[in-house]
Design an enzyme around this catalytic site. Structure first.
Site, PDB file in Angstrom:
ATOM      1  N   LYS A   1      55.360  29.861  59.088  1.00 23.01           N
ATOM      2  CA  LYS A   1      54.958  29.233  57.826  1.00 23.01           C
ATOM      3  C   LYS A   1      56.100  28.484  57.136  1.00 23.01           C
ATOM      4  O   LYS A   1      55.870  27.780  56.158  1.00 23.01           O
ATOM      5  CB  LYS A   1      54.411  30.293  56.859  1.00 23.01           C
TER       6      LYS A   1
ATOM      7  N   GLU B   1      43.454  32.576  43.754  1.00 26.31           N
ATOM      8  CA  GLU B   1      44.871  32.885  44.031  1.00 26.31           C
ATOM      9  C   GLU B   1      45.790  32.201  43.016  1.00 26.31           C
ATOM     10  O   GLU B   1      46.782  32.782  42.582  1.00 26.31           O
ATOM     11  CB  GLU B   1      45.233  32.430  45.448  1.00 26.31           C
TER      12      GLU B   1
ATOM     13  N   SER C   1      45.074  37.243  49.521  1.00 28.72           N
ATOM     14  CA  SER C   1      44.058  37.104  50.573  1.00 28.72           C
ATOM     15  C   SER C   1      44.714  36.644  51.871  1.00 28.72           C
ATOM     16  O   SER C   1      45.761  36.011  51.859  1.00 28.72           O
ATOM     17  CB  SER C   1      42.999  36.086  50.149  1.00 28.72           C
ATOM     18  N   GLY C   2      44.056  36.967  52.970  1.00 30.33           N
ATOM     19  CA  GLY C   2      44.548  36.517  54.275  1.00 30.33           C
ATOM     20  C   GLY C   2      45.079  37.668  55.106  1.00 30.33           C
ATOM     21  O   GLY C   2      45.142  38.814  54.666  1.00 30.33           O
ATOM     22  N   SER C   3      45.492  37.309  56.324  1.00 29.84           N
ATOM     23  CA  SER C   3      45.817  38.336  57.314  1.00 29.84           C
ATOM     24  C   SER C   3      47.199  38.957  57.101  1.00 29.84           C
ATOM     25  O   SER C   3      47.503  39.975  57.731  1.00 29.84           O
ATOM     26  CB  SER C   3      45.737  37.721  58.718  1.00 29.84           C
ATOM     27  N   THR C   4      48.049  38.388  56.247  1.00 27.12           N
ATOM     28  CA  THR C   4      49.362  39.000  55.976  1.00 27.12           C
ATOM     29  C   THR C   4      49.261  39.899  54.736  1.00 27.12           C
ATOM     30  O   THR C   4      49.728  41.050  54.771  1.00 27.12           O
ATOM     31  CB  THR C   4      50.444  37.905  55.783  1.00 27.12           C
TER      32      THR C   4
ATOM     33  N   GLY D   1      44.210  28.036  53.066  1.00 30.16           N
ATOM     34  CA  GLY D   1      43.672  28.025  54.423  1.00 30.16           C
ATOM     35  C   GLY D   1      42.455  28.929  54.542  1.00 30.16           C
ATOM     36  O   GLY D   1      41.491  28.622  55.239  1.00 30.16           O
TER      37      GLY D   1
ATOM     38  N   GLY E   1      49.816  35.725  50.674  1.00 29.73           N
ATOM     39  CA  GLY E   1      50.298  34.973  51.830  1.00 29.73           C
ATOM     40  C   GLY E   1      50.407  33.490  51.489  1.00 29.73           C
ATOM     41  O   GLY E   1      50.213  33.080  50.337  1.00 29.73           O
ATOM     42  N   ALA E   2      50.704  32.681  52.488  1.00 24.37           N
ATOM     43  CA  ALA E   2      50.767  31.225  52.288  1.00 24.37           C
ATOM     44  C   ALA E   2      50.579  30.542  53.635  1.00 24.37           C
ATOM     45  O   ALA E   2      50.802  31.143  54.691  1.00 24.37           O
ATOM     46  CB  ALA E   2      52.109  30.827  51.675  1.00 24.37           C
TER      47      ALA E   2
END
Ligand code: 5RP
Length: 225
Positions: free
Chosen positions: A123, A105, A26-29, A98, A84-85
């Protein structure tokens, strides 16, 4: 200029092979990795992939892209997860959550043979908690008691807010964003936090990472762990 998150996300897809069960982060990366998987499936360059999404948002995206989805019940062993992280330390330990998806996850990471983490350079930190708070997912009932116990551990919790009232996770829980107390040892802290009744999970991911792909405007590099 190239987008570092896009470069990292796409680079990770080089590790995907036809026939794999994939964990979809999940997330934008992770978003860029999922889009690339969708593109390769459509082109026929990848076949027989099934994905397990780590959030409702990722599930929506995967459906939109036509990526076949499955569940952990049908496929309890995941060959590869790309996620991502929020922070990555030099050992590849992570803070995640975040975006609020840390619970699914972490379960998906636990079920994965390989966990590839995709990030931009912002990051990378010398120690976890350098910039980012540690998310702790708690059930709504008695959340304030969890907060009191976290306070006792020195974590200074703050209830995450959503648009109206507390932020609600996919499992309909709350999130308490915490500091990592200075000089805390991460593995004992992870256990102590999860030992509090009402805590469902926390965003420390210790020892899950197989490979970190770091994107920068110049390209990508991998971290040797
Ligand atoms: C969501 C997460 C995300 O992986 C993390 O927040 C990183 O997101 P992004 O790639 O958008 O920076 O842990 O719970």
């Amino acid at each position: 200029m190239m987008n570092p998150k896009e470069l990292a996300g796409k680079r990770a897809v080089a590790f995907v092979e036809s026939g794999m069960v994939l964990g979809l982060g999940s997330g934008s990366t992770a978003y860029y990795a999922i889009r690339e998987i969708g593109r390769l499936l459509k082109d026929g360059a990848l076949r027989d992939i099934v994905g397990i999404p780590t959030s409702r948002e990722t599930e929506r995206l995967a459906r939109e892209l036509g990526i076949p989805l499955t569940t952990l019940q049908e496929h309890p062993c995941i060959a590869l997860t790309i996620d991502g992280a929020d922070e990555v330390d030099p050992q590849g330990n992570l803070i995640k959550g975040g975006g609020g998806a840390l619970l699914h996850e972490k379960i998906v990471a636990r079920a994965s043979e390989r966990e590839i983490i995709v990030v931009d350079e912002s990051k990378l930190v010398p120690f976890l908690g350098s910039h980012f708070l540690l998310p702790v997912e708690v059930i709504p009932f008695g959340w304030n008691i969890c907060a009191r116990e976290l306070e006792r551990l020195g974590c200074q919790p703050t209830l995450r807010r959503g648009v109206q009232g507390p932020y609600i996770t996919d499992e309909e829980n709350y999130i308490l964003d915490c500091i990592i107390p200075p000089a805390a040892e991460l593995a004992p802290l992870e256990k102590e936090i999860n030992n509090i009744p009402g805590v469902v999970e926390n965003g420390l991911f210790l020892g899950y990472t197989s490979l970190v792909i770091v994107g920068s405007p110049e390209g990508t590099r991998t971290l040797s762990l």
